[in-house]
Write a protein that holds these residues in place. Structure first.
Motif, mmCIF file in Angstrom:
data_model
loop_
_atom_site.group_PDB
_atom_site.id
_atom_site.type_symbol
_atom_site.label_atom_id
_atom_site.label_comp_id
_atom_site.label_asym_id
_atom_site.label_seq_id
_atom_site.Cartn_x
_atom_site.Cartn_y
_atom_site.Cartn_z
ATOM 1 N N VAL A 19 40.535 49.301 35.636
ATOM 2 C CA VAL A 19 39.221 49.622 36.559
ATOM 3 C C VAL A 19 39.025 51.109 36.705
ATOM 4 N N LEU A 20 40.023 51.874 36.981
ATOM 5 C CA LEU A 20 40.032 53.467 37.282
ATOM 6 C C LEU A 20 39.497 54.096 35.936
ATOM 7 N N LEU A 21 40.308 53.501 34.860
ATOM 8 C CA LEU A 21 39.780 54.103 33.632
ATOM 9 C C LEU A 21 38.219 53.854 33.161
ATOM 10 N N GLY A 22 37.780 52.912 33.633
ATOM 11 C CA GLY A 22 36.239 52.641 33.525
ATOM 12 C C GLY A 22 35.470 53.560 34.461
ATOM 13 N N HIS A 23 36.083 53.618 35.676
ATOM 14 C CA HIS A 23 35.309 54.557 36.592
ATOM 15 C C HIS A 23 35.504 56.079 36.139
ATOM 16 N N MET A 24 36.396 56.432 35.617
ATOM 17 C CA MET A 24 36.534 57.718 34.957
ATOM 18 C C MET A 24 35.711 57.906 33.768
ATOM 19 N N TRP A 54 48.142 46.871 36.660
ATOM 20 C CA TRP A 54 47.356 46.948 35.326
ATOM 21 C C TRP A 54 45.850 46.660 35.648
ATOM 22 N N ALA A 55 45.370 45.704 36.298
ATOM 23 C CA ALA A 55 43.855 45.645 36.576
ATOM 24 C C ALA A 55 43.460 46.882 37.143
#
Length: 216
Positions: free
Chosen positions: A177-182, A172-173
């Motif tokens: 974090v990946l959504l923030g990166h994208m 989940w973390a």
């Protein structure tokens, strides 16, 4: 690397034009794409396994488990192949080195300063360096806990329940974090262009990564 119109380039690459600078080589872009595809496979198959409605919709649980396991096992492969590229190794050294201006960048972020001169950065800013280090560590932990679940009894003193708990929480973390990166990538078309074609405008590089051009 600075160049002018008409400068030569190795066979298979286009010359840099006036107002452009080479940011990533083909090898670096392939590593990024392959890693992204494997990571996406891991997350999508995990969702198909653990989110009830999605699991019912997709079905084929055995296939999802197999794809999830092998995409996780293969996740470090693009990185390992990338080590054959001098440019990739050079970027790893940049990512692993925190300079004084990186601390200035972090202070500017905390104080919500948006002026480019308040956020000096090399080829990678401090946020990108922290992200790269965090995601590398997270992938290693995910692989370790995944192997513990796959091969029960690998380390008898660690329970499978504990491995599942850590694996799920970290998954989940990583997702957030990946959504923030994208999201950051979507906000910066020039950065996406650099990852897609290998080239960015010199004006963008001077604005966002002035230390990189100065060092080169």
């Amino acid at each position: 690397m600075r160049s002018t119109a008409g400068s030569t380039a190795p066979t298979g690459t286009r010359p840099e034009h006036e107002g452009q600078v080479r940011r990533f080589t083909s090898a670096e872009r392939m590593v990024h794409r392959a890693t992204g595809c494997l990571m996406l496979l891991c997350l999508v198959t995990a969702a198909c396994l653990y989110i009830g409605p999605l699991a019912l919709l997709v079905g084929r649980r055995h296939l999802m488990v197999t794809v999830h396991e092998w995409s996780g096992i293969l996740l470090p492969l693009p990185f390992l192949l990338g080590l054959f590229s001098p440019a990739f190794r050079a970027d790893l050294r940049r990512l692993n080195r925190f300079a004084v201006y990186d601390r200035q960048w972090l202070r500017a972020v905390r104080r919500r300063r948006t002026a480019p001169e308040a956020r000096p950065a090399g080829k990678f800013n401090a946020g990108q360096k922290l992200y790269a280090g965090w995601i590398a560590g997270a992938v290693l932990v995910m692989m370790f806990t995944g192997l513990l679940m796959w091969f029960m009894g690998l380390l008898p003193f660690l329970s499978r329940t504990s491995a599942i708990f850590v694996h799920d929480i970290l998954a989940w973390a990583i997702t957030f974090v990946l959504l923030g990166h994208m999201r950051k990538a979507l906000e910066d078309p020039e950065a996406r262009l650099g990852m897609r074609t290998g080239y960015v405008s010199r004006s963008w590089a001077e604005l966002r990564h002035s230390r990189w051009l100065r060092d080169e």
